[in-house]
Design an enzyme around this catalytic site. Structure first.
Site, PDB file in Angstrom:
ATOM      1  N   GLY A   1      16.788 -58.033  -2.792  1.00 39.54           N
ATOM      2  CA  GLY A   1      17.624 -59.066  -3.880  1.00 39.54           C
ATOM      3  C   GLY A   1      17.219 -59.185  -4.992  1.00 39.54           C
ATOM      4  O   GLY A   1      17.922 -59.174  -5.894  1.00 39.54           O
TER       5      GLY A   1
ATOM      6  N   ARG B   1       4.875 -56.636   3.959  1.00 34.93           N
ATOM      7  CA  ARG B   1       4.801 -57.794   2.959  1.00 34.93           C
ATOM      8  C   ARG B   1       3.769 -58.650   3.033  1.00 34.93           C
ATOM      9  O   ARG B   1       3.249 -59.282   2.224  1.00 34.93           O
ATOM     10  CB  ARG B   1       6.303 -58.794   3.290  1.00 34.93           C
ATOM     11  CG  ARG B   1       7.131 -58.172   2.680  1.00 34.93           C
ATOM     12  CD  ARG B   1       8.537 -58.975   2.945  1.00 34.93           C
ATOM     13  NE  ARG B   1       9.782 -58.512   2.134  1.00 34.93           N
ATOM     14  CZ  ARG B   1      10.956 -58.930   2.428  1.00 34.93           C
ATOM     15  NH1 ARG B   1      11.057 -60.009   3.377  1.00 34.93           N
ATOM     16  NH2 ARG B   1      11.873 -58.439   1.560  1.00 34.93           N
TER      17      ARG B   1
ATOM     18  N   GLY C   1      16.233 -52.790  -0.605  1.00 32.19           N
ATOM     19  CA  GLY C   1      15.636 -52.959   0.844  1.00 32.19           C
ATOM     20  C   GLY C   1      15.872 -51.616   1.742  1.00 32.19           C
ATOM     21  O   GLY C   1      15.236 -50.970   2.512  1.00 32.19           O
TER      22      GLY C   1
ATOM     23  N   LYS D   1      28.531 -50.126  -1.470  1.00 38.51           N
ATOM     24  CA  LYS D   1      29.500 -50.750  -2.263  1.00 38.51           C
ATOM     25  C   LYS D   1      29.255 -50.484  -3.567  1.00 38.51           C
ATOM     26  O   LYS D   1      28.151 -50.985  -4.100  1.00 38.51           O
ATOM     27  CB  LYS D   1      29.736 -51.987  -1.704  1.00 38.51           C
ATOM     28  CG  LYS D   1      30.310 -52.222  -0.246  1.00 38.51           C
ATOM     29  CD  LYS D   1      30.776 -53.667   0.007  1.00 38.51           C
ATOM     30  CE  LYS D   1      31.764 -53.760   1.066  1.00 38.51           C
ATOM     31  NZ  LYS D   1      32.306 -54.968   1.512  1.00 38.51           N
TER      32      LYS D   1
HETATM   33  P1  ADP Z   1      19.774 -50.901  -0.787  1.00 38.95           P
HETATM   34  O1  ADP Z   1      19.593 -51.804   0.307  1.00 38.95           O
HETATM   35  O2  ADP Z   1      18.477 -49.800  -0.883  1.00 38.95           O
HETATM   36  O3  ADP Z   1      19.996 -51.517  -2.024  1.00 38.95           O
HETATM   37  P2  ADP Z   1      22.497 -50.750   0.018  1.00 38.95           P
HETATM   38  O4  ADP Z   1      22.284 -52.028   0.900  1.00 38.95           O
HETATM   39  O5  ADP Z   1      23.384 -50.828  -1.249  1.00 38.95           O
HETATM   40  O6  ADP Z   1      21.074 -50.022  -0.397  1.00 38.95           O
HETATM   41  O7  ADP Z   1      23.393 -49.785   0.925  1.00 38.95           O
HETATM   42  C1  ADP Z   1      22.761 -49.199   2.043  1.00 38.95           C
HETATM   43  C2  ADP Z   1      23.812 -48.731   3.090  1.00 38.95           C
HETATM   44  O8  ADP Z   1      24.641 -48.034   2.259  1.00 38.95           O
HETATM   45  C3  ADP Z   1      23.218 -47.997   4.161  1.00 38.95           C
HETATM   46  O9  ADP Z   1      23.392 -48.912   5.359  1.00 38.95           O
HETATM   47  C4  ADP Z   1      24.046 -46.966   4.093  1.00 38.95           C
HETATM   48  O10 ADP Z   1      24.183 -46.593   5.589  1.00 38.95           O
HETATM   49  C5  ADP Z   1      25.301 -47.220   3.540  1.00 38.95           C
HETATM   50  N1  ADP Z   1      26.012 -45.915   3.036  1.00 38.95           N
HETATM   51  C6  ADP Z   1      25.304 -45.040   1.937  1.00 38.95           C
HETATM   52  N2  ADP Z   1      26.394 -44.118   1.843  1.00 38.95           N
HETATM   53  C7  ADP Z   1      27.220 -44.341   2.612  1.00 38.95           C
HETATM   54  C8  ADP Z   1      28.646 -43.435   2.747  1.00 38.95           C
HETATM   55  N3  ADP Z   1      29.041 -42.398   2.123  1.00 38.95           N
HETATM   56  N4  ADP Z   1      29.447 -44.109   3.802  1.00 38.95           N
HETATM   57  C9  ADP Z   1      29.197 -45.477   4.310  1.00 38.95           C
HETATM   58  N5  ADP Z   1      28.107 -45.959   4.120  1.00 38.95           N
HETATM   59  C10 ADP Z   1      27.089 -45.501   3.365  1.00 38.95           C
HETATM   60 MG    MG Z   2      20.658 -53.174   1.563  1.00 38.52          MG
END
Ligand code: ADP
Ligand code: MG
Length: 401
Positions: free
Chosen positions: A378, A40, A355, A202
Site C-alpha cells: 500500500g 519483513r 504486494g 482493477k
Molecule cells: P499488486 O498487489 O501487485 O499491486 P493487485 O493487487 O493490483 O497487484 O492485483 C493482483 C490481482 O490481480 C491478482 O490477484 C490477480 O489474480 C488479479 N488479476 C490479474 N489479471 C487478471 C485478470 N485478467 N482477470 C482477473 N484478475 C486478474
Molecule cells: Mg494486491
C-alpha cells in the site's frame, strides 16, 4: 534524500542510548506459534544491527494484524520476538508483553536486554487515531526515534507518525531509506528509457498511479484485467473478462491523450472460467469469444513487453499480468519477472512495488535479481501516486537544527 537517517546520528546520540524503532513486523503467523514468511523481519535487521554496533539498546515497536485497539491473543508479537532471536543469536532479544506502561518503560533501561520487542501497538486504543497523548507517552520508551516501517508509512498512526513529533532526533531507518531512494529516484530522476509495467485486477485502484507516472515514463505497458477495460474502450469484444464499465470512458480518454505511450497486449490467454485452466486458449485480442474471459496476456504480448523491458534503463513494475495464482495464467507475470531479472544483469535499475507482484517475484526466487523489491504494498502504491507519506513527512529534515 531530504530526511535525516540513522546514518546521520552522532555517536553521542546513540552510545548507551535507547533507539526506539518502528518496524513493520506485520508478518503472517503459521498458527503453530511460529512465523510464516519472515521477509519483513529480515528486512529490518540492517537497521537493528547498525544501532547495536553503534552502542544503542534497541526498542522495537510494530503492529500485527488488525486488532481493534485492545489486546487479542492471536495478534501477539510474542512469536515474532522468538523468531527474531533466532535471526540474531548473539543478541539478547526479549519480548515485553505490554507497550504503554511504566513496566514497559522500566524494561527499556534494563542492562540485561539488548533488543526489546514491545507488544502490538494496535492493542492500544489511541494508535490508529494518532492520539497525541499516546505518542507523548510512547516517547518515554526511547531517546531517539527511528522509523523503518516503510510498509506502514502511508498511515498516520501514533507509532508511525505521532511519535516523530514527540521524540527527537526522528530519523529514517536503512530500509526506509532504501525504499525511498529506489522508488524516489525512479520517479524523479530515472535513467531512460523508463518503462513502467502496470497490471492487477482493477484500473480503478491504479488510476492515480497511471496519471502520476504517465508524464514521467517513456512507455507504460498495461496488463492484468486492467487491459480489458482498455480493450472495451477500443471497441473490442471482451467476453466475460473483468471489465470496469464505469472506467471505460476514462480508458478511452487516456488512449486519446497518451496513446503513443501506452502499450497494450495484442493477444490473450482465455478460458471459460478459472476452474478449467486446461481449456486455456491463446487468441488475438480482437478474437476473444463472448463466452470466454481473458486471464492473462498472451505469448506475443510477453515478447513485445520483454523487448521494451530489454531496451529500458529503468523498469518499475506494479501488478501481475494475469491471474498468476492459477497456472497457466501465471505465464505473462513470470515472463515480466524473468525479463526484469535479465534487465538487472545488463545494468538496468529494476523496481517491483505491490504486494502481489512482489509475491510473484518471490515465488520464482528472483528477488535478489531485482534492484529493489518494495516491502510495502500500500505504501509503495501511494508513493507511486505521488502522495506524501505521513510517516516520512514527520521525520526530521536534513539541514534542520
Ligand atoms: P499488486 O498487489 O501487485 O499491486 P493487485 O493487487 O493490483 O497487484 O492485483 C493482483 C490481482 O490481480 C491478482 O490477484 C490477480 O489474480 C488479479 N488479476 C490479474 N489479471 C487478471 C485478470 N485478467 N482477470 C482477473 N484478475 C486478474
Ligand atoms: Mg494486491
Amino acid at each position: 534524500m531530504n530526511k535525516r537517517t540513522v546514518r546521520d546520528l552522532r555517536d553521542d546520540q546513540l552510545r548507551g542510548k535507547r533507539a526506539l524503532v518502528r518496524v513493520d513486523f506485520n508478518v503472517p503467523l503459521d498458527g503453530d506459534g511460529g512465523v510464516g514468511d519472515d521477509t519483513r523481519i529480515r528486512a529490518a535487521l540492517p537497521t537493528i544491527e547498525l544501532l547495536r554496533q553503534r552502542g544503542a539498546r534497541v526498542v522495537l515497536l510494530s503492529h500485527l494484524g488488525r486488532p481493534k485497539g485492545k489486546p487479542e491473543a492471536r495478534y501477539s508479537l510474542a512469536p515474532v520476538a522468538k523468531h527474531l532471536q533466532t535471526l540474531m543469536p548473539r543478541e539478547r532479544v526479549t519480548f515485553v508483553p505490554e507497550t504503554d506502561t511504566d513496566a514497559a518503560v522500566a524494561a527499556t533501561t534494563d542492562a540485561a536486554r539488548d533488543v526489546i520487542l514491545m507488544e502490538n501497538t494496535r492493542f492500544l486504543a489511541g494508535e490508529e487515531q494518532n492520539d497525541a497523548a499516546l505518542s507523548h507517552s510512547l516517547a518515554r520508551l526511547g531517546d531517539v526515534y527511528v522509523n523503518d516501517a516503510f510498509g506502514s508509512a502511508h498511515r498516520a498512526h501514533a507509532s508511525t507518525e505521532g511519535l516523530a513529533h514527540h521524540l527527537h532526533p526522528a530519523v529514517a531507518g536503512l530500509l526506509m531509506e532504501k525504499e525511498l531512494e529506489y522508488l524516489g529516484r525512479a520517479l524523479s530522476n530515472p535513467k531512460r528509457p523508463f518503462v513502467a509495467v502496470l497490471g492487477g485486477a482493477k484500473i480503478s485502484g491504479k488510476i492515480d498511479v497511471i496519471e502520476h507516472m504517465l508524464p514521467k515514463v517513456d512507455r507504460m505497458l498495461i496488463g492484468g484485467a486492467m487491459a480489458c477495460t482498455f480493450f472495451k474502450a477500443m471497441g473490442l469484444e471482451t467476453g466475460k473478462s473483468l471489465v470496469e464499465a464505469e472506467r471505460v470512458d476514462m480508458a478511452r480518454e487516456l488512449l486519446k491523450r497518451c496513446g503513443d505511450k501506452l502499450v497494450l497486449p495484442t493477444d490473450a490467454r482465455v478460458a471459460a472460467s478459472l476452474d478449467q485452466p486446461l481449456a486455456m486458449q491463446e487468441v488475438a485480442r480482437d478474437a476473444i469469444a463472448a463466452t470466454l474471459a481473458m486471464f492473462d496476456i498472451g505469448r506475443r504480448s510477453e515478447q513485445a513487453f520483454g523487448q521494451w523491458i530489454a531496451a529500458a534503463k529503468t523498469v518499475m513494475w506494479n501488478g501481475p499480468m494475469g491471474v498468476f495464482e492459477t497456472p497457466p495464467f501465471d505465464g505473462g507475470t513470470n515472463a515480466i519477472a524473468l525479463a526484469m531479472a535479465d534487465a538487472t544483469k545488463r545494468g538496468a535499475t529494476t523496481v517491483v512495488g505491490g504486494g502481489d507482484s512482489a509475491a510473484a517475484v518471490a515465488a520464482l526466487g528472483l528477488e535478489a535479481q531485482m534492484s529493489h523489491v518494495s516491502t510495502g504494498g500500500g505504501a509503495s502504491l501511494e508513493f507511486l501516486e505521488g502522495k506524501s507519506l505521513p510517516g516520512v513527512a514527520a521525520l526530521d529534515d536534513r539541514g534542520a537544527p
